[in-house]
Design an enzyme around this catalytic site. Structure first.
Site, PDB file in Angstrom:
ATOM      1  N   CYS A 101      -9.501  -2.105 -11.122  1.00 15.45           N
ATOM      2  CA  CYS A 101      -8.898  -1.027 -10.337  1.00 15.45           C
ATOM      3  C   CYS A 101      -7.591  -1.451  -9.667  1.00 15.45           C
ATOM      4  O   CYS A 101      -6.983  -0.669  -8.948  1.00 15.45           O
ATOM      5  CB  CYS A 101      -9.881  -0.490  -9.295  1.00 15.45           C
ATOM      6  SG  CYS A 101     -10.304  -1.689  -8.041  1.00 15.45           S
ATOM      7  N   ASN A 154      -4.856  -6.628  -7.306  1.00 16.72           N
ATOM      8  CA  ASN A 154      -3.755  -6.719  -6.327  1.00 16.72           C
ATOM      9  C   ASN A 154      -3.996  -7.868  -5.358  1.00 16.72           C
ATOM     10  O   ASN A 154      -3.108  -8.688  -5.101  1.00 16.72           O
ATOM     11  CB  ASN A 154      -3.640  -5.423  -5.514  1.00 16.72           C
ATOM     12  CG  ASN A 154      -3.456  -4.212  -6.383  1.00 16.72           C
ATOM     13  OD1 ASN A 154      -3.082  -4.347  -7.535  1.00 16.72           O
ATOM     14  ND2 ASN A 154      -3.727  -3.035  -5.856  1.00 16.72           N
ATOM     15  N   ASP A 155      -5.203  -7.919  -4.829  1.00 14.85           N
ATOM     16  CA  ASP A 155      -5.519  -9.009  -3.903  1.00 14.85           C
ATOM     17  C   ASP A 155      -5.874 -10.284  -4.642  1.00 14.85           C
ATOM     18  O   ASP A 155      -5.536 -11.381  -4.190  1.00 14.85           O
ATOM     19  CB  ASP A 155      -6.668  -8.595  -2.971  1.00 14.85           C
ATOM     20  CG  ASP A 155      -6.156  -7.746  -1.814  1.00 14.85           C
ATOM     21  OD1 ASP A 155      -5.082  -8.079  -1.281  1.00 14.85           O
ATOM     22  OD2 ASP A 155      -6.798  -6.750  -1.460  1.00 14.85           O
ATOM     23  N   HIS A 181       0.810  -1.225   0.000  1.00 12.05           N
ATOM     24  CA  HIS A 181       0.000   0.000   0.000  1.00 12.05           C
ATOM     25  C   HIS A 181       0.842   1.274   0.000  1.00 12.05           C
ATOM     26  O   HIS A 181       0.465   2.284  -0.572  1.00 12.05           O
ATOM     27  CB  HIS A 181      -0.977  -0.009   1.179  1.00 12.05           C
ATOM     28  CG  HIS A 181      -2.299  -0.565   0.771  1.00 12.05           C
ATOM     29  ND1 HIS A 181      -3.089  -1.328   1.573  1.00 12.05           N
ATOM     30  CD2 HIS A 181      -2.967  -0.475  -0.401  1.00 12.05           C
ATOM     31  CE1 HIS A 181      -4.180  -1.687   0.920  1.00 12.05           C
ATOM     32  NE2 HIS A 181      -4.128  -1.178  -0.279  1.00 12.05           N
ATOM     33  N   GLU A 218     -12.019  -9.508  -5.705  1.00  5.11           N
ATOM     34  CA  GLU A 218     -10.609  -9.606  -5.315  1.00  5.11           C
ATOM     35  C   GLU A 218     -10.324 -10.860  -4.495  1.00  5.11           C
ATOM     36  O   GLU A 218      -9.186 -11.102  -4.098  1.00  5.11           O
ATOM     37  CB  GLU A 218     -10.178  -8.354  -4.547  1.00  5.11           C
ATOM     38  CG  GLU A 218     -11.011  -8.037  -3.340  1.00  5.11           C
ATOM     39  CD  GLU A 218     -10.548  -6.773  -2.620  1.00  5.11           C
ATOM     40  OE1 GLU A 218      -9.437  -6.280  -2.879  1.00  5.11           O
ATOM     41  OE2 GLU A 218     -11.322  -6.271  -1.779  1.00  5.11           O
ATOM     42  N   ARG A 256     -15.132   2.988  -1.903  1.00  4.73           N
ATOM     43  CA  ARG A 256     -15.090   1.663  -1.292  1.00  4.73           C
ATOM     44  C   ARG A 256     -15.244   1.819   0.214  1.00  4.73           C
ATOM     45  O   ARG A 256     -14.586   2.685   0.808  1.00  4.73           O
ATOM     46  CB  ARG A 256     -13.738   1.022  -1.639  1.00  4.73           C
ATOM     47  CG  ARG A 256     -13.456  -0.233  -0.876  1.00  4.73           C
ATOM     48  CD  ARG A 256     -12.229  -0.888  -1.385  1.00  4.73           C
ATOM     49  NE  ARG A 256     -11.029  -0.394  -0.735  1.00  4.73           N
ATOM     50  CZ  ARG A 256      -9.807  -0.803  -1.048  1.00  4.73           C
ATOM     51  NH1 ARG A 256      -9.635  -1.671  -2.021  1.00  4.73           N
ATOM     52  NH2 ARG A 256      -8.769  -0.337  -0.412  1.00  4.73           N
TER      53      ARG A 256
HETATM   54  C1  PEP Z   1      -6.886  -4.549  -5.117  1.00  2.00           C
HETATM   55  O1  PEP Z   1      -6.873  -5.415  -4.252  1.00  2.00           O
HETATM   56  O2  PEP Z   1      -6.572  -4.757  -6.304  1.00  2.00           O
HETATM   57  C2  PEP Z   1      -7.272  -3.170  -4.804  1.00  2.00           C
HETATM   58  C3  PEP Z   1      -7.465  -2.288  -5.746  1.00  2.00           C
HETATM   59  O3  PEP Z   1      -7.394  -2.823  -3.503  1.00  2.00           O
HETATM   60  P1  PEP Z   1      -6.173  -2.619  -2.489  1.00  2.00           P
HETATM   61  O4  PEP Z   1      -4.911  -2.476  -3.295  1.00  2.00           O
HETATM   62  O5  PEP Z   1      -6.495  -1.416  -1.707  1.00  2.00           O
HETATM   63  O6  PEP Z   1      -6.202  -3.872  -1.685  1.00  2.00           O
HETATM   64 MG    MG Z   2      -7.755  -5.172  -2.295  1.00  2.00          MG
END
Ligand code: PEP
Ligand code: MG
Length: 579
Positions: free
Chosen positions: A504, A456-457, A191, A433, A335
């Site tokens: 995203c 990402n997750d 993050h 995710e 979110r």
């Molecule tokens: C993701 O998981 O891709 C996402 C956009 O959320 P974060 O990076 O905040 O977990």
């Molecule tokens: Mg995420």
């Protein structure tokens, strides 16, 4: 010295090292001459406090267990008067202008080296006592004020070198002071890396032991694209880095024209490009970068900036309204809090077992903390009266969770109506995710107004690879066949149900991967504002029909390497045709 890590936020930053350890509890820096007396005074006070504490402990042990067991603390009390420890630390503060904590650590290191050479095992064992005393002194140094405040008047530019950087630590910083961030931990989707890209500060992560190797005050030249860090560079190296910096700036300049251009492919497919933001004030940056809306507002950052006050309906209402109004007429997707229990600024947080990343987090936490969830939903519904707003739930794993969260929205709306507040219709969507959500996207689509794929997750849980652990970052493969199949599943489920789907996760910000995503039928993306001009350039140079053919081949590939090669060949052939 040259160190190499993972370049996670491009750009060049040059400044003096400020070292933060153990979640900012230990701060190491070189002090200006005017601070020497102050640091000596802090050392003296910490010593006095340590003496009082040790005397009390000694007394307690002597009365409860027996005087013969209290001798250990006599030894520790004597160490507080040891010239090699305390006077030496004071000398280091004066001559090397290190802060008191760094000076103590250094004198402990020198003493330990002497103990190591001692023949006598009894003496060697005393090493533990000295570290214990130094630990106590450092604890008492920390107790003497807010460490993060300590360097606000240090002269920048600084480079922050940290073992780990959490959003709440970053929230306390004045970013203008920092030319770059460097961390031992982390990788591309960490993050802090995401935040660094958002705020346009060069960053290198995954260095493992930079906080050990880099001395406070050292001059650092950081290249956030290549991941290189030059420590105390000679004039020739510095010159070389500055040339790179100029080239980087020219390159960014060359992309500026794309900000205002529509992201439409060569064969006329209209794409929507939005921004991921972490602060309501970032909407301005998003608009300037050419974003059509905010595709992901990570509302949990409000908690990092605002602490407990950010949990109230009023504070959130103002923050969301500000965001919506600054982005209007573009829409904003907010979110709900994606945090685990310990990141909520509340007392009585859970035990270790509930702190796991796969524990009570995201929508699960919201569902378990109805008051917090209702306050957030009411704030969101009220803000929706000020412009186009969509609500999105993070970390949903299946239909039941989504339905429970939707029911909570209905309840929040009823409460507001009961107070005479009218509530406009608000689209409610879900982040895809968690692998189970991706695989059941067809079922979720029946209950969701839109999807947003959080790659990402999704990548980390699909491949069982911790996204913040640099030791396995080679296994974190966005182009893994499993992921491509999941993306296709989700895109198809959304298309069949006629709901919008966006990406995203950070994957969307990679111009090479964008070709694949478009080929899979995805036409909405949200990314860091800084990534938008390059993405638009890539999209405008793409033929969607050709991307579809490549994606069809990629679906049949058996490794990420094969997919990478397919994409590289495709893009180089296209560039060749154009030139
Ligand atoms: C993701 O998981 O891709 C996402 C956009 O959320 P974060 O990076 O905040 O977990
Ligand atoms: Mg995420």
């Amino acid at each position: 010295m040259r160190l190499t890590g993972l370049g996670v936020s491009p750009g060049i930053g040059i400044g003096k090292a400020l070292v933060l350890k153990r979640g900012a509890r230990d701060l190491r820096f070189r002090i200006p001459p005017a601070w020497v007396e102050r640091e000596l005074e802090r050392l003296a006070q910490a010593r006095q406090r340590s003496r009082e504490q040790l005397q009390q402990i000694r007394q307690r042990i002597a009365t409860s267990v027996g005087a013969e067991h209290a001798y250990l603390f006599d030894a520790q009390l004597l160490m507080l008067d040891d010239a090699m420890l305390i006077d030496r630390a004071a000398e280091i503060i004066r001559t090397e202008r290190l802060d008191a904590g760094s000076a103590l650590e250094r004198s402990l290191g020198e003493l330990s080296a002497l103990f190591d050479q001692a023949e006598d095992p009894y003496l060697r064992e005393r090493q533990g006592d000295v570290s214990d005393v130094v630990g106590r002194l450092c604890m008492n140094l920390r107790a003497d004020g807010d460490s993060m405040q300590a360097f606000t008047d240090l002269e920048g530019p600084l480079v922050l070198v940290a073992d780990e950087l959490t959003p709440s630590v970053i929230a306390q910083l004045d970013w203008q002071q920092f030319a770059a961030f460097v961390t031992d931990a982390g990788s591309w989707t960490y993050h802090t890396a995401i935040l660094a890209r958002s705020i346009h500060v060069p960053a290198v992560a995954g260095l493992r032991n930079a906080t050990e190797l880099i001395a406070p005050g050292a001059v650092l030249a950081v290249d956030g694209a290549s991941g290189e860090i030059f420590v105390d560079p000679d004039p020739a190296t510095l010159e070389h880095v500055r040339t790179r910096q100029q080239r980087r700036e020219q390159y960014e300049q060359s992309l500026i024209e794309y900000r205002r251009l529509a992201p439409v492919t060569e064969d006329g497919v209209q794409i929507r490009v939005e921004a991921n933001v972490e602060s309501p004030d970032d909407a301005v940056r998003a608009r300037e970068a050419g974003a059509e809306g905010v595709g992901l507002f990570r509302s949990e950052f409000l908690l990092a900036w605002g602490g407990h006050a950010a949990l109230t309906e009023e504070t959130q209402f103002h923050a969301y309204t500000h965001l919506v109004e600054s982005m209007s007429p573009g829409r904003v997707t907010i979110r709900t809090f994606d945090v685990s229990e310990t990141q909520l600024p509340l007392e009585n947080q859970g035990t270790e077992a509930t702190r796991a990343p796969l524990g009570l987090r995201g929508v699960r936490l919201s569902l378990a903390m109805d008051d917090v969830f209702q306050a957030q939903l009411r704030a969101l519904l009220r803000a929706a009266a000020h412009g186009p707003l969509r609500i999105m739930f993070p970390f949903v794993s299946g239909v039941e969770e989504l339905c429970a969260a939707r029911a909570a929205v209905v309840r929040a709306a009823e409460t507001l109506r009961g107070q005479g507040i009218s509530v406009p219709p608000v689209p409610v969507g879900v982040m895809i995710e968690v692998p189970s959500a991706a695989v059941t996207a067809d079922l979720l689509a029946e209950h969701a107004d839109f999807f947003s794929i959080g790659t990402n997750d999704l990548i980390q849980y699909c491949l069982a690879v911790d996204r913040t652990d640099d030791r396995v970052s080679n296994l974190y493969e966005p182009l893994h066949p499993a992921l491509i199949r999941m993306l296709r599943l989700v895109a198809r489920a959304a298309r069949r149900r006629g709901i919008p789907v966006s990406v995203c996760g950070e994957m969307a910000a990679d111009p090479v991967v964008l070709a694949l995503l478009v080929g899979l039928g995805l036409t909405e993306f949200s990314m860091a504002p800084t990534a938008i001009p390059l993405a638009k350039q890539a999209l405008r140079g793409l033929r969607a029909s050709e991307a579809t053919t490549v994606a069809a081949r990629a679906i049949r590939a058996s490794t990420a390497t094969e997919v990478e090669k397919l994409l590289a060949d495709f893009l180089s052939a296209r560039n060749h045709v154009k030139s």
